[in-house]
Design a protein around this motif. Structure first.
Motif, short mmCIF file in Angstrom:
data_model
loop_
_atom_site.label_atom_id
_atom_site.label_comp_id
_atom_site.label_asym_id
_atom_site.label_seq_id
_atom_site.Cartn_x
_atom_site.Cartn_y
_atom_site.Cartn_z
N TRP A 6 -35.87 -27.09 5.08
CA TRP A 6 -37.29 -26.81 4.90
C TRP A 6 -37.43 -25.73 3.84
CZ3 TRP A 6 -41.20 -28.95 8.14
CH2 TRP A 6 -40.71 -29.80 9.14
N GLY A 7 -38.47 -25.79 3.03
CA GLY A 7 -38.66 -24.80 1.98
C GLY A 7 -40.09 -24.36 1.88
N TRP A 8 -40.27 -23.15 1.37
CA TRP A 8 -41.61 -22.61 1.14
C TRP A 8 -41.52 -21.45 0.18
CZ3 TRP A 8 -38.89 -22.27 5.65
CH2 TRP A 8 -38.55 -20.99 6.12
N GLY A 9 -42.67 -21.04 -0.36
CA GLY A 9 -42.72 -19.91 -1.29
C GLY A 9 -42.98 -20.38 -2.71
N ASP A 10 -42.50 -19.61 -3.68
CA ASP A 10 -42.69 -19.91 -5.09
C ASP A 10 -42.03 -21.25 -5.41
OD1 ASP A 10 -42.90 -19.98 -7.83
OD2 ASP A 10 -41.96 -18.04 -8.16
N ASN A 11 -42.77 -22.13 -6.06
CA ASN A 11 -42.25 -23.45 -6.38
C ASN A 11 -42.52 -23.81 -7.84
OD1 ASN A 11 -40.90 -25.80 -5.50
ND2 ASN A 11 -42.83 -26.90 -5.35
N ILE A 12 -42.67 -22.81 -8.68
CA ILE A 12 -43.00 -23.03 -10.08
C ILE A 12 -41.91 -23.83 -10.79
CG2 ILE A 12 -42.05 -20.88 -11.05
CD1 ILE A 12 -45.49 -21.88 -12.03
N LYS A 13 -40.66 -23.67 -10.36
CA LYS A 13 -39.54 -24.41 -10.95
C LYS A 13 -39.05 -25.53 -10.03
CE LYS A 13 -39.20 -21.47 -14.41
NZ LYS A 13 -39.42 -21.81 -15.79
N LYS A 14 -39.83 -25.85 -9.00
CA LYS A 14 -39.52 -26.89 -8.01
C LYS A 14 -38.33 -26.52 -7.13
CE LYS A 14 -42.94 -29.16 -9.47
NZ LYS A 14 -44.20 -28.70 -8.89
N GLN A 15 -38.08 -25.22 -6.97
CA GLN A 15 -36.98 -24.77 -6.13
C GLN A 15 -37.27 -24.96 -4.64
OE1 GLN A 15 -39.00 -22.89 -8.04
NE2 GLN A 15 -38.94 -20.74 -7.48
N ALA A 16 -38.53 -25.21 -4.28
CA ALA A 16 -38.88 -25.54 -2.89
C ALA A 16 -39.07 -27.03 -2.72
CB ALA A 16 -40.14 -24.79 -2.45
N GLY A 17 -38.69 -27.81 -3.72
CA GLY A 17 -38.72 -29.26 -3.62
C GLY A 17 -39.80 -29.90 -4.47
N ILE A 37 -42.73 -30.90 -4.56
CA ILE A 37 -44.09 -30.77 -4.08
C ILE A 37 -44.90 -30.29 -5.27
CG2 ILE A 37 -45.59 -29.57 -2.42
CD1 ILE A 37 -42.93 -29.14 -0.78
N ASN A 38 -46.09 -30.83 -5.48
CA ASN A 38 -46.84 -30.52 -6.68
C ASN A 38 -47.31 -29.07 -6.77
OD1 ASN A 38 -46.55 -33.04 -7.80
ND2 ASN A 38 -48.35 -33.85 -6.78
N ALA A 39 -47.52 -28.42 -5.65
CA ALA A 39 -48.05 -27.05 -5.66
C ALA A 39 -47.04 -26.07 -6.25
CB ALA A 39 -48.40 -26.63 -4.24
N ASN A 40 -47.55 -25.07 -7.00
CA ASN A 40 -46.70 -24.01 -7.54
C ASN A 40 -46.31 -23.00 -6.47
OD1 ASN A 40 -46.59 -25.06 -10.10
ND2 ASN A 40 -48.27 -23.81 -10.87
N VAL A 41 -47.08 -22.92 -5.39
CA VAL A 41 -46.74 -22.09 -4.25
C VAL A 41 -46.88 -22.96 -3.00
CG1 VAL A 41 -47.39 -20.10 -2.84
CG2 VAL A 41 -47.54 -19.96 -5.33
N VAL A 42 -45.80 -23.04 -2.23
CA VAL A 42 -45.81 -23.81 -0.99
C VAL A 42 -46.06 -22.82 0.13
CG1 VAL A 42 -44.49 -25.35 0.50
CG2 VAL A 42 -44.20 -25.46 -1.99
N LYS A 43 -47.27 -22.86 0.71
CA LYS A 43 -47.69 -21.83 1.66
C LYS A 43 -47.13 -22.04 3.06
CE LYS A 43 -51.91 -20.83 -0.85
NZ LYS A 43 -53.37 -20.81 -0.81
N GLU A 44 -46.89 -23.27 3.45
CA GLU A 44 -46.36 -23.57 4.78
C GLU A 44 -45.02 -24.28 4.62
OE1 GLU A 44 -47.77 -22.81 7.72
OE2 GLU A 44 -49.49 -21.86 6.76
N PRO A 45 -44.09 -24.08 5.53
CA PRO A 45 -42.79 -24.76 5.44
C PRO A 45 -42.95 -26.28 5.37
CG PRO A 45 -42.72 -23.03 7.08
CD PRO A 45 -44.15 -23.16 6.67
N ARG A 46 -42.19 -26.89 4.45
CA ARG A 46 -42.21 -28.34 4.29
C ARG A 46 -40.77 -28.83 4.21
NH1 ARG A 46 -46.91 -30.28 0.33
NH2 ARG A 46 -48.65 -29.34 1.44
N GLN A 47 -40.54 -29.96 4.80
CA GLN A 47 -39.20 -30.53 4.74
C GLN A 47 -38.90 -30.99 3.32
OE1 GLN A 47 -38.34 -33.39 7.77
NE2 GLN A 47 -36.41 -33.97 6.85
#
Length: 196
Positions: free
Chosen positions: A42-53, A55-65
């Motif tokens: 599961w990942g969350w947080g800054d996702n500007i480089k897609k390090q949380a998967g 997901i289109n959002a630049n910030v993933v606010k809730e944990p996502r698989q």
């Protein structure tokens, strides 16, 4: 042998974002990853480089698989400022996120938005990543390193490119794919800081 206490189950649905830190979420370069039975990521947080998967959002606010089909039965995780790595119990290494300095070890410099196998090898054990480099132990106790050898973070020889005219170091070596470190044997675990 004494009985081991039963480990509590991690309920991802119980994790909520603290509204007091919401204003800092966009400033963070870190991604958080967690294990949930049966060892999916599961990942969350800054996702500007897609390090949380992917997901289109630049910030993933809730944990996502992250990648239900690829990342199963994970035994080791590592999160850098802009990239993430995982090793499965089958010994396969996956990477995703920024790869500008080859910190994913994919033998290229492309960004990966979803977990991708680093190589065909299936002998990896425990992984670590810094800001620009990564390393992993193998089941044989060797250590493989890759990425930018800034400040000798990989501890390798031939880490610099020298200008033949001036003798000055012009760039520090980047290793695009994992190479076995010649000096490290019988290693059980690795850890990485920003450049060490």
């Amino acid at each position: 042998n004494r009985d081991e206490p039963e480990q509590p189950q991690f309920d991802i649905k119980a994790v909520k974002a603290d509204t007091g830190i919401a204003r800092f979420q966009g400033l963070s370069n870190l991604v958080a990853v967690a294990l949930k039975q049966p060892n999916v990521v599961w990942g969350w947080g800054d996702n500007i480089k897609k390090q949380a998967g992917a997901i289109n959002a630049n910030v993933v606010k809730e944990p996502r698989q992250i990648s239900k089909d690829k990342l199963k039965d994970v035994q080791s995780l590592a999160a850098g400022p802009w990239n993430s790595l995982a090793v499965t119990n089958q010994g396969q290494l996956f990477g995703w996120g920024e790869n500008e300095h080859a910190q994913l070890g994919m033998d290229d410099r492309k960004k990966y938005s979803s977990p991708t196998a680093v190589s065909d090898a299936k002998n990896y054990a425990q992984v670590a990543t810094g800001a620009f480099h990564s390393l992993v132990t193998t089941t044989q106790g060797r250590v493989q390193v890759w990425g930018w050898n800034k400040h000798h973070a990989l501890g390798s020889v031939s880490e610099a490119v020298t200008d033949p005219t001036t003798g000055q170091v012009t760039a520090q070596r980047i290793f695009d794919k994992p190479i076995t470190h010649p000096a490290l044997n019988n290693v059980r675990g690795v850890s990485a800081g920003e450049a060490h």
